[in-house]
Structure formats: structure tokens, C-alpha cells
Design an enzyme around this catalytic site. Structure first.
Site, PDB file in Angstrom:
ATOM      1  N   SER A   1       9.203  -9.672  16.491  1.00  0.00           N
ATOM      2  CA  SER A   1      10.485  -9.088  15.766  1.00  0.00           C
ATOM      3  C   SER A   1      11.753  -9.573  16.606  1.00  0.00           C
ATOM      4  CB  SER A   1      10.191  -7.985  15.199  1.00  0.00           C
ATOM      5  OG  SER A   1      11.301  -7.628  14.267  1.00  0.00           O
TER       6      SER A   1
ATOM      7  N   ASP B   1       8.584 -11.863   4.338  1.00  0.00           N
ATOM      8  CA  ASP B   1       8.879 -10.942   5.217  1.00  0.00           C
ATOM      9  C   ASP B   1      10.514 -10.913   4.899  1.00  0.00           C
ATOM     10  OD1 ASP B   1       9.949  -9.227   7.389  1.00  0.00           O
ATOM     11  OD2 ASP B   1       8.524 -10.469   8.768  1.00  0.00           O
TER      12      ASP B   1
ATOM     13  N   HIS C   1       6.014  -6.915   7.460  1.00  0.00           N
ATOM     14  CA  HIS C   1       6.570  -7.316   8.786  1.00  0.00           C
ATOM     15  C   HIS C   1       5.579  -6.841  10.001  1.00  0.00           C
ATOM     16  CE1 HIS C   1       9.685  -8.592  11.373  1.00  0.00           C
ATOM     17  NE2 HIS C   1       9.989  -7.073  12.179  1.00  0.00           N
TER      18      HIS C   1
END
Length: 724
Positions: A558, A644, A687
Site C-alpha cells: 500500500s 481495490d 485491499h
């Protein structure tokens, strides 16, 4: 615990890797594989996870991926017996999760078979719409997993949230826990189903408060009242500020329910006294810029963790519920030099704080609430990197704090702290055996960054010091939202260590390892410092005789992809391979688009390039996508998820395309020497990665196959026992 840091980041771009869990119950051993409170999966018909993969890039790793899949499965099996706090304890039953639902066993009649109280197959609703394919609507069955369980005070009802990788918002089911004459024939009594529920807590046996998640944002609190004639839902609170995230939580003694409204830079908490009949919320302290606070309860007093200490760091204060505003806050304990409070719990008459020292070690600080000047510190094992506290059960009134400590390569060990006399006991003996804990070295040191700041680094290795120069290195980084690097146990990390790897965790600015000031230094225009910190960490590791650039890989998830991507643009020679999961790579494009779900609240983290020229200049200088240039990049494996919303696929696709063009330009004369850029697109909106254990193993196996291939390493071979 109060989870001071995580409440501020509930909607941020972050990933928690999968973890292994187990619970043992009355002779039954049940294995669960979790991700951030997500338990076993109910698997129904799903699409092939490899359908979206680019075969041209992934085929070269296929055979090695199969090999590592088998090795990982065996490694997870080795650590299937580690302790876990998945079991929920009621007054008369204990509740646990199986592959097809939630079960319970009667404490008083242990010979009885487990009784199913929730069947996931009944809740899933059968087939669900999954979009268009070839111009026609396609339906598929989703896989569901139990995320959280909450019992009502007298164990009359159970509420649970269910998660699927194909949608962001969980689904909540409420079950009546009545004794059934024939549990195997009589299905569980599901009262109702609620969609998009994120956090939820019982105030009474008939009243449930919950928040809803819409567009990655929690802004509304509802109250569900169960009546003889049905149910009634009323709105309790609605947040108007777009950057504020709302959650509900219950104090350890279950007497106070809090509505927590947090942004990156402010807090506002409303409390509900569950011992009264009206259950009306009252405000503690109105929000003000740069004031963060979190609340626990003790003997009709509020125990507050607030950033009103020296340097705007967290300290412990108390206030009366009758006048809880900031004017009445009285300091109980401020952190000493170099110590930061990470979490808080109240056990009997003591406040227990999880803290990090200047040496980046975890300790517990115990504060007798009647005599706060007699606070004392409890040392934990030197390898401890993560702590997980057991949530108090309905019948749990003991004066003890139960918790697990672990590291990326040390399986969780249970401990019990008796704060009254400072006694710390290990909850088991066999978990400390060499097989489970291993003879591994944990090193903590500091790297000097460009501006002279000392950056903590944690290094794990099993190779003798004299052999570390030839050891492959996997370096981890995050550095955003004030979050510490994820350092709980990971069987795949243990496998790498056993195969001679060194594992480095670089605690760069922007994260939370050294408190709120560490976060403030690494946000907005300070994002450059995180990139400089990462470079300094790698340089220090190499200069200390550990590994070398040709044997080094970086990994991030991320928002951690930002410093990694920036360093690849600036110093691509410092690593040979990179793996990124759900990567955030287009910082400039995302922060320019106010229509994306996290842009407005994330501008406190990354800056506002639309209204602030300095922020735009800063973002432009480090944004991974906007600084790609023709040069020799490291090989990269980018794993992204099609739906996502936190790290949009469009940014990953754009980054991959531009990176491949730049590499092609640089290697026009010698394409055989070009690095491999592999994009692995998976279906789903989760995610956090896949929730199905088999799919997760496939992803991890691909990562290992990629690392071994790109670093030119021979795959490890199982050691066969010598025949006598």
C-alpha cells in the site's frame, strides 16, 4: 486496548499480512488463518484467481511457485499449534469459528457436541451480482469469512460481521442465542441482517450500536433496538466533516460505550453510560486542531490517553464523567525521555501501557490509578516486536491482563500480567521450545539519515555474523499514517530466515515507531525524509557487513510503496528486486482528484497539490509514477486487486506501463539484460489481500519464486533425516 494509533488510520492505505491462528477448546483443535481479525473462510464458487494474470510475465515463475506453495503449506502446518485469542468467552459458553460458521460449546457440559449458532451458507444469500462479462450479467458465489463477534451482556444475542474479498463493507448478522431442543435439526435463529456495518457493540441485551461504511468512510452511528414485536433502527449521530472517521467501542468493564470521531489531526469522543436506561451520548471534549485522545473507564472516572504530554506526545490523564472536558484533565503519567505510549488498557485498579523505548524495544508500564507515582516498568523478552491483548470476556472479572507477544519470526507466546504485584508469567512452557522460538538473533540499531536524524532498524538473522555478507536480504518499509511496521509472526518470514536470509525492518519517518512527532516529521512536505531514511537504512546495513545490493530485495504494501518507488527512481542500484502488494504509486494524480474516496482526508498525510504550490512541488519530487526515467531498474512484482478502491488499479497500470517503456528505452541495445516487471492482477476489492487460505498461499509462493529467481538463488531443499 485503546489502540491509540490505529483509530486514526482506520480508513488509510495500509495492509496487514495474513497470520496463522489456532484455538484449542476442550480437546478440540481448530486451525484458523486470519488477516486483521478476519477468520476462516466459507468458500463458495468463485472465479479463477489466475484469470486476470498476465501469463507472459508469470509463466517463468510457475514451476518454482508450485514448489514454494508446498513448502509454505508445510511451514504453516508446523506452526498450527500457536496460541490465539479467537475464542469468545460468554457466561456459559465459548464461541469459535469453523469453516462453515460459528459454533459454541457449553462450559458446564463439555461432553456435548459443539452447537452451530451461525451457518455462513444461510447468510451468503446464494448468488450475487458480480458485474458484466461479454455483455451479460454474470453471477457468482462469494466466499465469506467471520470478521468480528460480539456477545450481548447476558449472552442472549450474538452479532457478527462477515467479510468477502469482493466487497469493501462487511455484512452484520444478529442471532438469538436461545437453547434449541435439537441443534442439529433446528437452524439458528437469525433475527436480521445489516449491510455495510463496520464497528458494533452491545450496550444492553436488546440494544446494539453500530457504524456503517460507505465509500471507505464511516460517518454515521445507528442504534438497533430488539423488541418483542421486531426491531427498530434509529440514527444516533452523523459526522459532517469529510476527513473524520467514526467508530464505536466498549470499555473493558463494559460500562461505557464510546463514539470515537477521529481525523488525522483531531479527536472528538461521545460516551454512553450503559448502566443507565436512556443510553443518551454526552460529549467529552469538543474537537480542536492537533488534539488527539482516547478513553477508558475506571471506578466512575475516565482514564484518557491524550497527546497533551511533552512534545504533543501521548500521556495519561483522568477526568470525572460529570465534567469530562479538557479543563478538568489531571495528568497521571507522562512518558520519560525517548519513551512513547503506544496503547492503553485498564485492568482492575491499574492502567497498563504498551510502550516503546528509545532503543525501540517493547515494554509494559503499569500505573496504579490510586497511586500513579508508584508506576513501574515490566520488561518483555528482547525479541518482542508486537503485542496483542486479549479482549475481556463477559464473565472475565479477574485482575489479570492476558496478552501475546511475537515477532515476524517468533510465534506468539502467551503471558499473564498481574499488575497488583507486578508478576509476569508465561502462559505456557512448550511454546518456548527451540523448534517454535528458534535460535535467531534480533538486532536493533540506528542509521543516520541525511539530516542527522537517527532511524531505527530491526534486523533478524540466523546466519553467523561472519557469513552475513553473503546472505540475501529482504527489507521491509511502510512509513505513513503514524502506523508502526507490521511485525507480528509470519510463517513465510520464518521460512526465509531458516533458509539463510536476513530480514530488515526500516522504521522510517511517517510511521509511528517513535511517537507522534515521528509521524509529523514524515508527512506532507516531510515525505522526502522517509525516502532519505530508507536510503540511509540500506546504506548502514550494507556498511555493517550485512548482505549487498545484488542480494537485496525490498518489499512493501500500500502506502509503503511510495518510499520504495521513490528510492527505485533515485538509487535503483541499491536493490535487485522489489515486491509490492496493493501499491499506492500515483500520489500526485490521486491527491489531485477530489472524487476519489480517500483524497480529501489523505491530504493531511500527503498534502494538497491543488491549493498549495509547496505541496505540489514536494509530491512531484518523490511521486513514484511521475519520476520514472530510462535507467536500470530492479525487477518488480506488483500485485494489485481489480476493485481495490484504496489503491486504485488505474494508478498501478499507469505506473507499470511507463516503467516498462523507460526500461525498454534504456535497454534498446541489449534487451536480454532488462529487469523483469511483472504485474499480477487479482480479482476482488479487498485491499488487505485474499481471505481464502489457498489463494493467499499462492500469492506468497509467487512472491518467493520471484525473489529467488531475480536474486539468482537456488531454491531451498528439504533436509532429509539421516537413516540409522
Amino acid at each position: 486496548m485503546a489502540v491509540a494509533s490505529s483509530l486514526l488510520c482506520s480508513s488509510g492505505r495500509l495492509v496487514t499480512p495474513f497470520r496463522l491462528r489456532l484455538w484449542e477448546l476442550a480437546g478440540y483443535k481448530r486451525i484458523a488463518w486470519l488477516s486483521l481479525s478476519v477468520h476462516r473462510c466459507y468458500t463458495s464458487d468463485t472465479s479463477n484467481s489466475s484469470s486476470d494474470q498476465s501469463s507472459s510475465g508469470l509463466e517463468r515463475y510457475k514451476d518454482l511457485q508450485k514448489y514454494f506453495y508446498r513448502r509454505l503449506k508445510a511451514t504453516y502446518r508446523r506452526f498450527s499449534n500457536i496460541p490465539d485469542y479467537s475464542v469468545v468467552c460468554g457466561h456459559h459458553h465459548v464461541y469459535f469459528i469453523e469453516s462453515d460458521g460459528i459454533y459454541r460449546m457449553d462450559k458446564r457440559e463439555r461432553d456435548l457436541e459443539p452447537e452451530q449458532v451461525l451457518n455462513l451458507g444461510q447468510v451468503s444469500g446464494g448468488e450475487e451480482e458480480s458485474g458484466l462479462m461479454n455483455g451479460e450479467k454474470k453471477k457468482q458465489r462469494f466466499q465469506w469469512s467471520v470478521q468480528r463477534i460480539r456477545l450481548s451482556p447476558q449472552e442472549k444475542h450474538l452479532a457478527a460481521t462477515l467479510k468477502t474479498s469482493h466487497r469493501e463493507a462487511p455484512r452484520c448478522v444478529v442471532v438469538r442465542l436461545e437453547r434449541r431442543i435439537s441443534p442439529h435439526l433446528d437452524p439458528p435463529h437469525i433475527i436480521l441482517t445489516l449491510d455495510k456495518v463496520f464497528t458494533f457493540e452491545w450496550a444492553t441485551d436488546e440494544t446494539l450500536f453500530y457504524t456503517t461504511l460507505e465509500g471507505l468512510r464511516c460517518s454515521r452511528v445507528f442504534r438497533l433496538d430488539l423488541t418483542c414485536s421486531g426491531s427498530r433502527i434509529t440514527s444516533v449521530y452523523e459526522e459532517t466533516q469529510p476527513d473524520v472517521f467514526v467508530e464505536v467501542a466498549l470499555s473493558r468493564d463494559r460500562q461505557i460505550l464510546s463514539i470515537n470521531c477521529n481525523s488525522r489531526s483531531s479527536s472528538e469522543v461521545m460516551l454512553i453510560d450503559t448502566t443507565t436506561t436512556n443510553l443518551e451520548p454526552f460529549l467529552v471534549q469538543p474537537r480542536q486542531l492537533n488534539l488527539l485522545y482516547h478513553i477508558e473507564h475506571w471506578r466512575r472516572r475516565l482514564i484518557i490517553l491524550a497527546n497533551t504530554g511533552p512534545g504533543q506526545e501521548y500521556q495519561v490523564v483522568q477526568a470525572p464523567p460529570s465534567g469530562p472536558s479538557m479543563d478538568s484533565w489531571v495528568s497521571l503519567l507522562a512518558p520519560g525521555p525517548g519513551t512513547v505510549f503506544k496503547d492503553m488498557d485498564v485492568v482492575a485498579d491499574h492502567c497498563v501501557l504498551a510502550a516503546r523505548t528509545l532503543a525501540n524495544e517493547l515494554v509494559l508500564i503499569v500505573v496504579p490509578l490510586a497511586h500513579p507515582k508508584k508506576a513501574y516498568t515490566v520488561q518483555l523478552p528482547s525479541w518482542a516486536c508486537a503485542i496483542e491483548t486479549k479482549k475481556a470476556g463477559l464473565a472475565d472479572q479477574r485482575k489479570v491482563l492476558e496478552f501475546l507477544i511475537s515477532s515476524p519470526v517468533h510465534p506468539p507466546l502467551p503471558f499473564c500480567l498481574y499488575p497488583e504485584d507486578g508478576l509476569l508469567l508465561s502462559g505456557t512452557e512448550d511454546r518456548s521450545s527451540p523448534e517454535n522460538q528458534g535460535n535467531y538473533t534480533t538486532m536493533r540499531f540506528e542509521a543516520c539519515s541525511q539530516d542527522g536524524t537517527l532511524v531505527p532498524v530491526t534486523l533478524f538473522h540466523a546466519v553467523p555474523v561472519e557469513g552475513l555478507r553473503q546472505a540475501p536480504l529482504l527489507a521491509h518499509v511502510y512509513g505513513a499514517y503514524g502506523r508502526d511496521l507490521h511485525m507480528e509472526f509470519s510463517p513465510e518470514k520464518r521460512l526465509l530466515l531458516e533458509q539463510g536470509w536476513a530480514l530488515a525492518y526500516c522504521h522510517i519517518r511517517g510511521g509511528g515507531e517513535r511517537g507522534l512527532s515521528w509521524q509529523r516529521q514524515g508527512r506532507e512536505e516531510g515525505k522526502q525524509k522517509g525516502v532519505e531514511d530508507l536510503q540511509a537504512c540500506l546504506h548502514h546495513i550494507f556498511s555493517s557487513g550485512v548482505s549487498s545490493p545484488s542480494l537485496t530485495a525490498l518489499t512493501a504494501c500500500s502506502a509503503g510503496a511510495v518510499p520504495v518507488g521513490a528510492l527505485c527512481n533515485r538509487q535503483p542500484h541499491m536493490m535487485r528486486a522489489v515486491t509490492l502488494q496493493a501499491p499506492f504509486l500515483d500520489v500526485l494524480g490521486t491527491m489531485e482528484d477530489p472524487n476519489l474516496p480517500l483524497t480529501l482526508e489523505d491530504r493531511e498525510e500527503w498534502g494538497d497539490p491543488v491549493e498549495n504550490p509547496k505541496h505540489r512541488l514536494s509530491i512531484t519530487s518523490y511521486c513514484p509514477l511521475h519520476n520514472i526515467t530510462p535507467q536500470h531498474y530492479p525487477s518488480m512484482l506488483l500485485t494489485a486487486y481489480r476493485s481495490d478502491a484504496r489503491a486504485p488499479l488505474a494508478g498501478v497500470l499507469k505506473y507499470t506501463e511507463q516503467l516498462k517503456k523507460a526500461i525498454h528505452t534504456h535497454f534498446t541495445m541489449n534487451p536480454k539484460s532488462a529487469p523483469n516487471i511483472v504485474l499480477n492482477i487479482q480479482p476482488g476489492a479487498n485491499h488487505l489481500g485474499p481471505e481464502d487460505f489457498e489463494v493467499m498461499l499462492e500469492e506468497e509462493a509467487l512472491n518467493l519464486a520471484f525473489l529467488y529467481s531475480e536474486l539468482g538463488l537456488d531454491p531451498p531443499r528439504s533436509q532429509r533425516k539421516r537413516k540409522r
